[in-house]
Design a protein around this motif. Structure first.
Motif, mmCIF file in Angstrom:
data_model
loop_
_atom_site.group_PDB
_atom_site.id
_atom_site.type_symbol
_atom_site.label_atom_id
_atom_site.label_comp_id
_atom_site.label_asym_id
_atom_site.label_seq_id
_atom_site.Cartn_x
_atom_site.Cartn_y
_atom_site.Cartn_z
ATOM 1 N N PRO A 16 -20.079 37.069 12.244
ATOM 2 C CA PRO A 16 -21.490 37.054 11.826
ATOM 3 C C PRO A 16 -21.811 38.046 10.714
ATOM 4 O O PRO A 16 -22.588 38.981 10.890
ATOM 5 C CB PRO A 16 -22.235 37.381 13.122
ATOM 6 N N ILE A 17 -21.188 37.832 9.564
ATOM 7 C CA ILE A 17 -21.525 38.581 8.349
ATOM 8 C C ILE A 17 -21.658 37.570 7.216
ATOM 9 O O ILE A 17 -21.088 36.482 7.271
ATOM 10 C CB ILE A 17 -20.456 39.643 7.992
ATOM 11 N N GLN A 26 -15.451 32.494 13.272
ATOM 12 C CA GLN A 26 -16.589 32.771 12.406
ATOM 13 C C GLN A 26 -17.222 34.103 12.788
ATOM 14 O O GLN A 26 -17.663 34.292 13.919
ATOM 15 C CB GLN A 26 -17.600 31.652 12.529
ATOM 16 N N LEU A 50 -20.021 33.901 7.912
ATOM 17 C CA LEU A 50 -20.999 32.841 8.152
ATOM 18 C C LEU A 50 -21.075 31.885 6.976
ATOM 19 O O LEU A 50 -21.269 30.679 7.142
ATOM 20 C CB LEU A 50 -22.395 33.433 8.390
ATOM 21 N N GLY A 54 -19.460 38.597 19.541
ATOM 22 C CA GLY A 54 -20.334 38.120 18.478
ATOM 23 C C GLY A 54 -19.705 37.067 17.581
ATOM 24 O O GLY A 54 -20.407 36.393 16.830
#
Lengths: 215, 215
Positions: free
Chosen positions: A174-175, A172, A13, A204
């Motif tokens: 999500p971390i 991308q 992210l 995700g």
């Protein structure tokens, strides 16, 4: 003219494509494999390893664009091997005896060495060259097909800065990594020269595609 | 216990929530209005201005969550007004005579001043306080309803770092700003304490929601 394409390039992210602390046993540093788990789950990845199974949805559709139409790859030294590989004259890369490229691969390094022919059609060539020079060599080797730009982030930034990338697929994850090497630095106003699409997958991750407006 | 919520918080691909060079005529610096055009196009925004029309799709569904259930807002000094507003004792904020909050609003500043009652139910209070202290005041004023955390990025980071945010809605706009104030700095491993979802909208933006796992 053949295209220059980036595929399956994963970032956090906060825009990091690799973590901090890259080493032989940690090619992506503290990021580990978290940036690429979405890809490991796909049919594309399973089949590339000679197996079966894997997901067949959005992530797979994007991942599978990696191979078709590509006649050569350009990669940075950090993708070929961990820091220090240049000191080992016998080193043949981090990709095994049958690397997943199956084409000529041009490795950008300030310390070139003789070419290495691997199994499965991959030959590693080593170049100390500018992006434009490296692309000229790769295009010649690609036999009219496209050239894939394999990363890492600093190589992609260099090619983007010179307007040499026709298509870029960024994933991308999500971390939030907090540390490492960023993709986006120095690319202000990139949206002026690319049409950008985004689509989130049930896994995700969000797939971003950049298509050069001048194509 | 009421929730602390962030809504409609827009960032660029490279994570900037405001551009560089903030000034009275450029509240978001060189980013201009590009981070918020997705919201200006929604029915939510049109109706907030007393008008009609606007889109009623994905972007609007997220945007419209801004108001319901919120009894107070906390915002940073930079959201109340441009740099230097503290030097003008008569300044009443950048939000017009009838600000779009309609609740008590707690402005975090190292130079507090007397409260200001505006039209439409908004009252600005000024606090020189830690996140936890400000939240205590806002919760008391919210009468059992939720507290909205209005930004900017450094305020949100401070509250996230102390684990005070229950729900966060971030909107990623497909532009690369290159300069400004980042949201993500110092938030390594945020994914460990939040369930994260992503959905891209036809407008091109991607909505990310963060739901605290401990809720």
């Amino acid at each position: 003219m053949s295209d220059v394409r980036v595929h399956n390039f994963s970032i956090s992210l906060d825009g990091f494509a690799t973590g901090a602390g890259q080493a032989p046993d940690a090619p992506f540093g503290h990021a580990g494999e978290r940036l690429h788990e979405w890809m490991f789950a796909t049919r594309f990845w399973h089949e590339m390893g000679g197996g079966r199974g894997g997901s067949g949805g959005t992530d797979n559709a994007f991942a599978a664009m990696h191979g078709p139409g590509v006649g050569a790859e350009i990669m940075g030294a950090g993708k070929f091997g961990p820091p220090g590989w240049q000191d080992d004259p016998a080193y043949k890369g981090a990709w095994g005896a049958d690397p997943p490229f199956h084409t000529p691969v041009f490795v950008l390094t300030h310390r070139p060495r003789p070419s290495i022919e691997m199994e499965g059609g991959t030959t590693f060539h080593f170049l100390d060259a500018s992006p434009a020079e490296a692309l000229k060599r790769a295009r010649e080797a690609a036999g009219g097909q496209d050239v894939r730009l394999g990363g890492g982030p600093s190589v992609i930034r260099d090619f983007l800065a010179e307007g040499l990338v026709d298509h870029m697929h960024v994933v991308q994850v999500p971390i939030v990594l907090g540390r490492g090497v960023r993709l986006w630095d120095g690319l202000e106003s990139l949206e002026e020269t690319y049409d950008i699409e985004a689509v989130s997958a049930p896994s995700g991750v969000t797939h971003l595609t950049f298509t050069a407006k001048s194509r």
